[in-house]
Structures are given as C-alpha cells and as structure tokens.
Design a protein around this motif. Structure first.
Motif, short mmCIF file in Angstrom:
data_model
loop_
_atom_site.label_atom_id
_atom_site.label_comp_id
_atom_site.label_asym_id
_atom_site.label_seq_id
_atom_site.Cartn_x
_atom_site.Cartn_y
_atom_site.Cartn_z
N THR A 114 -8.48 9.61 -4.90
CA THR A 114 -8.66 11.06 -4.91
C THR A 114 -8.43 11.60 -6.32
OG1 THR A 114 -6.36 11.41 -4.25
CG2 THR A 114 -8.00 11.36 -2.50
N HIS A 115 -9.02 12.74 -6.58
CA HIS A 115 -8.89 13.36 -7.90
C HIS A 115 -8.69 14.85 -7.73
CE1 HIS A 115 -9.60 14.66 -11.99
NE2 HIS A 115 -10.66 15.36 -11.60
N LEU A 116 -7.55 15.37 -8.21
CA LEU A 116 -7.28 16.80 -8.17
C LEU A 116 -8.08 17.48 -9.27
CD1 LEU A 116 -5.71 19.28 -7.15
CD2 LEU A 116 -3.85 18.62 -8.72
N VAL A 117 -8.98 18.37 -8.89
CA VAL A 117 -9.87 19.03 -9.84
C VAL A 117 -9.13 20.22 -10.46
CG1 VAL A 117 -12.10 20.14 -10.18
CG2 VAL A 117 -11.84 18.34 -8.45
N SER A 118 -9.00 20.21 -11.76
CA SER A 118 -8.30 21.30 -12.45
C SER A 118 -9.16 22.56 -12.49
CB SER A 118 -7.94 20.88 -13.87
OG SER A 118 -9.12 20.71 -14.65
N GLY A 119 -8.52 23.67 -12.85
CA GLY A 119 -9.24 24.92 -12.94
C GLY A 119 -10.39 24.88 -13.94
N SER A 120 -10.15 24.26 -15.10
CA SER A 120 -11.20 24.19 -16.12
C SER A 120 -12.38 23.35 -15.63
CB SER A 120 -10.64 23.62 -17.42
OG SER A 120 -10.10 22.32 -17.21
N GLU A 121 -12.10 22.30 -14.85
CA GLU A 121 -13.19 21.51 -14.29
C GLU A 121 -14.01 22.32 -13.29
OE1 GLU A 121 -12.39 17.10 -13.45
OE2 GLU A 121 -10.37 17.96 -13.49
N GLU A 146 -9.30 34.40 -18.30
CA GLU A 146 -9.53 35.72 -17.70
C GLU A 146 -9.85 35.63 -16.22
OE1 GLU A 146 -12.55 39.57 -18.22
OE2 GLU A 146 -12.66 37.86 -19.62
N TYR A 147 -10.62 34.63 -15.82
CA TYR A 147 -11.08 34.55 -14.44
C TYR A 147 -10.23 33.64 -13.56
CZ TYR A 147 -15.21 36.77 -16.44
OH TYR A 147 -16.06 37.64 -17.09
N GLY A 148 -9.07 33.19 -14.05
CA GLY A 148 -8.13 32.46 -13.21
C GLY A 148 -8.36 30.97 -13.08
N TYR A 149 -8.97 30.35 -14.10
CA TYR A 149 -9.24 28.92 -14.03
C TYR A 149 -8.33 28.10 -14.95
CZ TYR A 149 -13.52 29.96 -11.45
OH TYR A 149 -14.41 30.39 -10.51
N SER A 150 -7.21 28.66 -15.35
CA SER A 150 -6.33 27.96 -16.29
C SER A 150 -5.29 27.10 -15.59
CB SER A 150 -5.62 28.96 -17.21
OG SER A 150 -4.88 29.90 -16.44
N SER A 151 -5.22 27.15 -14.27
CA SER A 151 -4.22 26.38 -13.52
C SER A 151 -4.67 24.94 -13.32
CB SER A 151 -3.97 27.04 -12.16
OG SER A 151 -3.15 26.21 -11.35
N GLU A 152 -3.71 24.03 -13.34
CA GLU A 152 -4.01 22.63 -13.05
C GLU A 152 -4.32 22.44 -11.57
OE1 GLU A 152 -4.40 19.95 -15.04
OE2 GLU A 152 -4.30 21.40 -16.66
N LEU A 153 -3.98 23.44 -10.74
CA LEU A 153 -4.23 23.36 -9.30
C LEU A 153 -5.56 23.99 -8.91
CD1 LEU A 153 -0.69 24.15 -7.85
CD2 LEU A 153 -1.78 21.93 -8.12
N GLY A 154 -6.41 24.27 -9.87
CA GLY A 154 -7.70 24.86 -9.57
C GLY A 154 -7.73 26.35 -9.85
N TYR A 155 -8.51 27.07 -9.09
CA TYR A 155 -8.64 28.52 -9.27
C TYR A 155 -7.39 29.23 -8.78
CZ TYR A 155 -9.95 33.33 -8.21
OH TYR A 155 -9.97 34.69 -8.11
N MET A 156 -6.90 30.21 -9.55
CA MET A 156 -5.76 31.03 -9.12
C MET A 156 -6.18 32.49 -9.06
SD MET A 156 -1.97 31.64 -10.81
CE MET A 156 -1.21 30.19 -10.07
N ASP A 157 -5.97 33.10 -7.88
CA ASP A 157 -6.29 34.51 -7.72
C ASP A 157 -5.36 35.36 -8.58
OD1 ASP A 157 -7.68 36.68 -6.01
OD2 ASP A 157 -5.55 37.16 -5.83
N GLN A 158 -5.92 36.36 -9.23
CA GLN A 158 -5.16 37.16 -10.17
C GLN A 158 -4.33 38.25 -9.49
OE1 GLN A 158 -5.53 36.28 -13.81
NE2 GLN A 158 -6.02 34.62 -12.40
N ASP A 159 -4.61 38.55 -8.23
CA ASP A 159 -3.87 39.59 -7.52
C ASP A 159 -2.77 39.03 -6.63
OD1 ASP A 159 -5.41 41.73 -8.60
OD2 ASP A 159 -7.01 41.27 -7.16
N TYR A 160 -3.07 37.94 -5.92
CA TYR A 160 -2.10 37.41 -4.96
C TYR A 160 -1.59 36.01 -5.33
CZ TYR A 160 -3.59 41.30 -2.02
OH TYR A 160 -3.87 42.56 -1.54
N TRP A 161 -2.04 35.46 -6.43
CA TRP A 161 -1.52 34.21 -7.00
C TRP A 161 -1.69 32.98 -6.11
CZ3 TRP A 161 2.50 38.03 -6.07
CH2 TRP A 161 2.47 39.07 -7.00
#
Length: 227
Positions: free
Chosen positions: A82-89, A136-151
């Motif tokens: 398995t491969h955890l896809v980062s936010g930048s990916e 800006e759009y919440g893709y800087s997390s190693e866990l993928g996309y992060m919502d900017q309002d509810y995290w």
C-alpha cells in the motif's frame, strides 16, 4: 581444409552463431504446457517480470495473461503493498497540467534573455505557483487533502500489486478528539451527505460514539460503554 580459406571462415562463423543461439535457447521452458509455465513463472519476483517478458514471446504472452495474474493472486506469490498518497501527489493527480494560465510578465526575465532562459524562468514560475496552490487549497498535508474549515483529511491509500496500482482505499479522518467541542456533525455534513448520515446515526455532536456496538447499533446516550 585450409584454416584460412573463406569456406573455413564461414563454417566457423556458423558454428559460433549456432553456439550463441543455443546459449540463449529457452525453448525447453517455452514449450511447456501453459499451466505448468504459469506455475513456474508466477514464483518469480515482480522486479524480474520486465526482463522475463523480453526473453521470448511465450514468456511475454504468459506474464501478460489474465490467467498468470490470477494464479499469482490466488497462490499468494503476488507482491501486494500500500502507498499513502500525500497531498501534493493528490494535487498533481487532480491537476495533471499544473497551474493554469501561467505566463511570464514584465520583470520575470531580462528583455534580452534567450529562449532557454525564458523557458527556465517559466518553469520556475510554474513550480512556484504550484506550491502556492498546494498550500492555499489544502494539499500540503502528508495525509492528503485537508479541509481548511473543519481540518478533516481526505486520505487516499493506493493498493499496489506487483508494482502496479490496482485500486485505492478512500478514508476520512475527522479530528474529533483533538479539539474541545469539535463541530462533528457540521464537519461531516460539509464533507458529504453520506458521512453526515453516518455521523448523526452513530456519533453525538462532538464526535463521541453513541452505540455500544456498531454491529448491533444499540443506541445509548453520551459516550460508548465498554464491550
């Protein structure tokens, strides 16, 4: 026969060619029944598949067949990871062409810059815009996309079989324990109606379980009990 004659030279060349061909003759394996060949080749590491495919047409056809892939999977020889896809990916997958409408403006390069210098400056600007959008759009997390309002995180895990991506698992991580009075129902609703239905059914407004057992879905008040 004269060892230096043209006839002798041709004979020696033929023998050398025959010896070279016999050295690389895989006819013994390739002539095996298909099921036997599959049983043998499926034990090979995935890293060797490329070189095995280049060996001969029979090997290539066998390795590319659905029967071969099925045998590797059912026999346990397939290499699964398995491969955890980062936010930048994720950003790059959703924006394969990169940031839109990026062009050089006055001041980015000198007026007498060469075409190569202009191309290099444009690549740098595209890379900079890409990084800005990732943040800006919440893709800087190693866990993928992060919502900017509810995290919460939208997590994607790729399933890789023998070096090839064969599917993915999508998860949602809500930080209900990290913040006091986290607006759990609002966050679930902001994500999707499906998650909101599950959230209301099984959790209270701050994300505490309302059931003793998800299997039995026995509703209780407050936090879940033991068991």
């Amino acid at each position: 026969m004269d060892p230096y004659s043209d006839e002798s030279s041709e004979k020696a060349a033929e023998q050398q060619t025959e010896g070279h061909q016999s050295h690389h003759d895989y006819g013994g394996f390739a002539s095996l029944p298909t099921d036997v060949l599959i049983s043998i080749l499926c034990r090979s590491p995935a890293a060797d598949h490329a070189s095995l495919r280049d060996t001969c047409k029979s090997f290539r056809t066998t390795i590319d067949s659905a029967a071969y892939k099925g045998e590797r999977a059912t026999s346990g020889w397939a290499e699964v990871s398995t491969h955890l896809v980062s936010g930048s990916e994720l950003y790059d997958r959703e924006n394969p062409n990169g940031p839109e409408d990026v062009s050089l403006s006055d001041g980015d390069v000198d007026e007498d810059a060469t075409e190569e210098e202009r191309a290099a400056a444009l690549r740098w600007k595209i890379a900079g815009n890409r990084l800005e959008e990732i943040i800006e759009y919440g893709y800087s997390s190693e866990l993928g996309y992060m919502d900017q309002d509810y995290w919460y995180n939208d997590i994607t895990v790729d399933v890789v079989v023998d070096g090839e991506r064969c599917g993915s698992i999508d998860l949602v991580l809500l930080p209900r324990g990290a913040y006091h009075n986290y607006p759990f129902h609002d966050a679930a609703d902001a994500h999707s109606s499906e998650l909101q239905m599950v959230g209301v059914r099984f959790f209270d407004s701050v994300g505490r379980l309302k059931v003793r057992s998800i299997k039995n879905a026995e509703l209780i008040s407050g936090e879940a009990g033991k068991g």
